[in-house]
Design a protein around this motif. Structure first.
Motif, mmCIF file in Angstrom:
data_model
loop_
_atom_site.group_PDB
_atom_site.id
_atom_site.type_symbol
_atom_site.label_atom_id
_atom_site.label_comp_id
_atom_site.label_asym_id
_atom_site.label_seq_id
_atom_site.Cartn_x
_atom_site.Cartn_y
_atom_site.Cartn_z
ATOM 1 N N LEU A 7 -9.412 -0.132 3.083
ATOM 2 C CA LEU A 7 -9.594 -1.203 4.058
ATOM 3 C C LEU A 7 -8.304 -2.009 4.101
ATOM 4 N N GLU A 8 -7.481 -1.767 5.110
ATOM 5 C CA GLU A 8 -6.101 -2.236 5.101
ATOM 6 C C GLU A 8 -5.942 -3.753 5.126
ATOM 7 N N THR A 9 -7.004 -4.464 5.441
ATOM 8 C CA THR A 9 -6.924 -5.924 5.425
ATOM 9 C C THR A 9 -6.540 -6.443 4.046
ATOM 10 N N VAL A 10 -6.862 -5.687 3.016
ATOM 11 C CA VAL A 10 -6.581 -6.119 1.653
ATOM 12 C C VAL A 10 -5.076 -6.045 1.350
ATOM 13 N N GLY A 11 -4.337 -5.219 2.098
ATOM 14 C CA GLY A 11 -2.916 -5.008 1.825
ATOM 15 C C GLY A 11 -2.093 -6.283 1.743
ATOM 16 N N PRO A 12 -2.066 -7.096 2.803
ATOM 17 C CA PRO A 12 -1.262 -8.324 2.737
ATOM 18 C C PRO A 12 -1.750 -9.313 1.688
ATOM 19 N N VAL A 13 -3.056 -9.253 1.352
ATOM 20 C CA VAL A 13 -3.564 -10.119 0.287
ATOM 21 C C VAL A 13 -2.944 -9.718 -1.050
ATOM 22 N N ALA A 14 -2.912 -8.408 -1.320
ATOM 23 C CA ALA A 14 -2.324 -7.920 -2.565
ATOM 24 C C ALA A 14 -0.830 -8.242 -2.632
ATOM 25 N N VAL A 15 -0.126 -8.060 -1.510
ATOM 26 C CA VAL A 15 1.301 -8.374 -1.486
ATOM 27 C C VAL A 15 1.518 -9.875 -1.671
ATOM 28 N N LEU A 40 -2.661 1.347 -2.017
ATOM 29 C CA LEU A 40 -3.239 2.670 -1.776
ATOM 30 C C LEU A 40 -3.813 2.707 -0.364
ATOM 31 N N HIS A 41 -3.439 3.727 0.389
ATOM 32 C CA HIS A 41 -3.862 3.839 1.789
ATOM 33 C C HIS A 41 -4.577 5.175 2.016
ATOM 34 N N GLY A 42 -5.413 5.206 3.027
ATOM 35 C CA GLY A 42 -5.891 6.466 3.555
ATOM 36 C C GLY A 42 -4.967 6.918 4.669
ATOM 37 N N ASP A 43 -4.912 8.209 4.933
ATOM 38 C CA ASP A 43 -3.977 8.705 5.951
ATOM 39 C C ASP A 43 -4.308 8.168 7.340
ATOM 40 N N ALA A 44 -5.593 8.162 7.706
ATOM 41 C CA ALA A 44 -5.965 7.694 9.039
ATOM 42 C C ALA A 44 -5.783 6.185 9.172
ATOM 43 N N SER A 45 -6.119 5.433 8.131
ATOM 44 C CA SER A 45 -6.003 3.977 8.216
ATOM 45 C C SER A 45 -4.546 3.535 8.216
ATOM 46 N N PHE A 46 -3.678 4.235 7.474
ATOM 47 C CA PHE A 46 -2.259 3.862 7.456
ATOM 48 C C PHE A 46 -1.645 4.007 8.844
ATOM 49 N N ALA A 47 -2.003 5.095 9.523
ATOM 50 C CA ALA A 47 -1.451 5.338 10.854
ATOM 51 C C ALA A 47 -2.160 4.522 11.931
ATOM 52 N N GLY A 48 -3.420 4.179 11.694
ATOM 53 C CA GLY A 48 -4.218 3.615 12.770
ATOM 54 C C GLY A 48 -4.435 2.122 12.767
ATOM 55 N N HIS A 71 3.924 2.173 -1.215
ATOM 56 C CA HIS A 71 2.765 2.538 -0.398
ATOM 57 C C HIS A 71 2.368 3.978 -0.739
ATOM 58 N N VAL A 72 1.194 4.151 -1.282
ATOM 59 C CA VAL A 72 0.701 5.482 -1.647
ATOM 60 C C VAL A 72 -0.387 5.889 -0.655
ATOM 61 N N ILE A 73 -0.102 6.934 0.103
ATOM 62 C CA ILE A 73 -1.087 7.439 1.067
ATOM 63 C C ILE A 73 -1.813 8.622 0.444
ATOM 64 N N VAL A 74 -3.110 8.466 0.228
ATOM 65 C CA VAL A 74 -3.932 9.586 -0.219
ATOM 66 C C VAL A 74 -4.333 10.353 1.038
ATOM 67 N N ASN A 75 -3.567 11.378 1.343
ATOM 68 C CA ASN A 75 -3.664 12.071 2.625
ATOM 69 C C ASN A 75 -4.583 13.279 2.507
ATOM 70 N N ASN A 76 -5.871 13.068 2.814
ATOM 71 C CA ASN A 76 -6.805 14.194 2.752
ATOM 72 C C ASN A 76 -6.955 14.901 4.098
ATOM 73 N N GLN A 77 -6.066 14.557 5.032
ATOM 74 C CA GLN A 77 -5.922 15.281 6.304
ATOM 75 C C GLN A 77 -7.140 15.178 7.226
ATOM 76 N N VAL A 78 -7.926 14.144 7.008
ATOM 77 C CA VAL A 78 -9.042 13.880 7.905
ATOM 78 C C VAL A 78 -9.427 12.415 7.774
#
Length: 327
Positions: A7-15, A40-48, A71-78
Motif C-alpha cells: 500500500l504505497e501510501t505508507v512510503g512517504p510516511v516511512a521516508v 518494499l513495493h509490488g510491481d503493479a503498485s510501483f508502476a501504477g 526501493h525493493v520491488i517484489v515483482n511477481n509479474q501480476v
C-alpha cells in the motif's frame, strides 16, 4: 526504517520517519548514512500509484533529502489478477526510475546469490552517492492472491509454466550439489533444522502472552500513547507575557544589511506595533509566536508544503527573502 506494505501510501510516511530519525541524530551527512529507508513495493503498485512518483521526485530536495532510499520491488509479474500489459505502458515496472537517472538492478529471484549481490551493491551505492536506487526482484507468485483465489482463471498459460517450475530452494540446492559445495545430506540436515525451528515457534505461539513479552521488536515505543476513548494529559501551556511579546517583536526584525521588500516593510512594521500594543494580532502572528515558544523550549518545529514561507494568502511571512540576493 522499512515499509512492509504494498500500500504505497505508507512510503512517504516511512521516508518521513527516517528523516526525523536523521534529524535527531544530528542532521548531518553521517546521520543520513546511519538511517537508511527501505521501501518494499509490488510491481503493479510501483508502476501504477502516483504517490510513488511524488515521493521519489522529492528525494533530492534539500528539505526532504534522506540520503537515498532503497526501493525493493517484489515483482511477481501480476497485479493481483491483472497482467502487466493491462496495467502499464512501459516494459519494466521499474521504469519510473529512469525519470530520475538512478540505478535499477534487475535480478532473478531464483538466484539467491545474485539477489544478495544486487542488494549489497544497492546499499553501497546509496551510502556512497546518497541517492535512491531500485531493485527489481523478478519472481512469481506460485498460488493465488489469497486462499480462495485461483489464478488459472485469468493466467492459464503462465500458471501451467509455474506449476512445472522448480521451487527456488530446489534450484539453488541442485546448483550447490552440482558444484560440489555441499551434499544432499548436508542440505537436508540444514532444511530439517529450519523446519524444527519453525515447528517449535509455531507451537510456542499458541501460548504466547503479549502482556508478558518485551516490545524490543517494535520499531517505535508506544508507552504513554492513549487510546481514542481515553483522556489525554497536558501540562501548563501558558508563557510569560513579556517573553511572548519579545518573541513577536523578533519575528518582525531582519539584519541591518537585509533588503526586505518595501511592501513587506510596512506589513512587518504594522505587525510589530500590534505585538507591542498587545492588540489586533492576526492568525499568522499568533502562529509564529507559538512556533517561537516551542523553539525556545528546545522543540523542533517543521512545517512543509509549497506555501509555508509567505503563506497561501501572503499572510505568514515566516521566511523573508533579500530582494537583491534572494537569500
Amino acid at each position: 526504517e522499512a515499509n512492509p506494505s504494498h500500500l504505497e501510501t505508507v512510503g512517504p510516511v516511512a521516508v518521513g520517519r527516517a528523516r526525523a530519525k536523521q534529524y535527531y541524530l544530528g542532521d548531518t551527512d553521517d546521520s543520513k548514512k546511519r538511517v537508511m529507508p527501505v521501501l518494499l513495493h509490488g510491481d503493479a503498485s510501483f508502476a501504477g500509484q502516483g504517490i510513488v512518483y511524488e515521493t521519489m521526485q522529492l528525494a533530492q530536495v534539500d528539505d526532504f533529502d534522506v540520503g537515498g532510499t532503497i526501493h525493493v520491488i517484489v515483482n511477481n509479474q501480476v497485479g493481483f489478477t491483472t497482467d502487466p500489459s493491462n496495467s502499464r505502458s512501459t516494459q519494466y515496472c521499474s521504469d519510473l526510475g529512469k525519470a530520475f537517472g538512478i540505478p535499477i538492478f534487475h535480478c532473478n529471484a531464483d538466484d539467491p546469490v545474485a539477489v544478495v549481490r544486487a542488494f549489497e551493491m544497492a546499499a553501497e551505492w546509496r551510502q556512497e552517492w546518497g541517492a535512491d536506487v531500485i531493485l527489481d526482484v523478478i519472481c512469481y507468485r506460485r498460488f493465488g492472491h489469497n486462499e480462495s483465489d485461483n489464478p488459472d482463471f485469468t493466467q492459464p498459460l503462465l500458471y501451467k509454466a509455474i506449476n512445472k517450475h522448480k521451487r527456488s530452494e530446489q534450484i539453488f540446492a541442485d546448483q550447490i550439489v552440482g558444484r560440489g559445495q555441499a551434499t544432499a545430506v548436508e542440505l537436508g540436515a540444514i532444511k530439517g533444522n529450519m523446519w524444527d525451528t519453525f515447528e517449535a515457534d509455531h507451537t510456542a505461539a499458541k501460548n504466547y502472552d503479549p502482556s508478558k513479552s518485551s516490545n524490543d521488536w517494535i520499531a517505535t515505543k508506544w508507552e504513554g500513547v492513549r487510546r481514542p476513548n481515553e483522556g489525554s494529559s497536558y501540562g501548563h501551556t501558558g508563557i510569560d507575557l513579556d517573553l511572548l511579546r519579545s518573541i513577536g517583536v523578533r519575528l518582525c526584525e531582519v539584519p541591518d544589511n537585509f533588503e526586505m521588500h518595501r511592501a513587506l516593510k510596512r506589513i512587518m512594521s504594522t505587525k510589530k506595533s500590534r505585538v507591542e500594543a498587545g492588540e489586533g494580532l492576526d492568525w499568522a502572528t499568533a502562529e509564529g509566536m507559538a512556533f517561537g515558544t516551542l523553539l525556545l523550549e528546545g522543540s523542533h518545529v517543521r512545517i512543509t508544503g509549497q506555501d509555508v514561507q509567505r503563506g497561501t494568502f501572503s499572510h505568514r511571512h515566516c521566511v523573508v527573502h533579500d530582494q537583491n540576493t534572494n537569500e
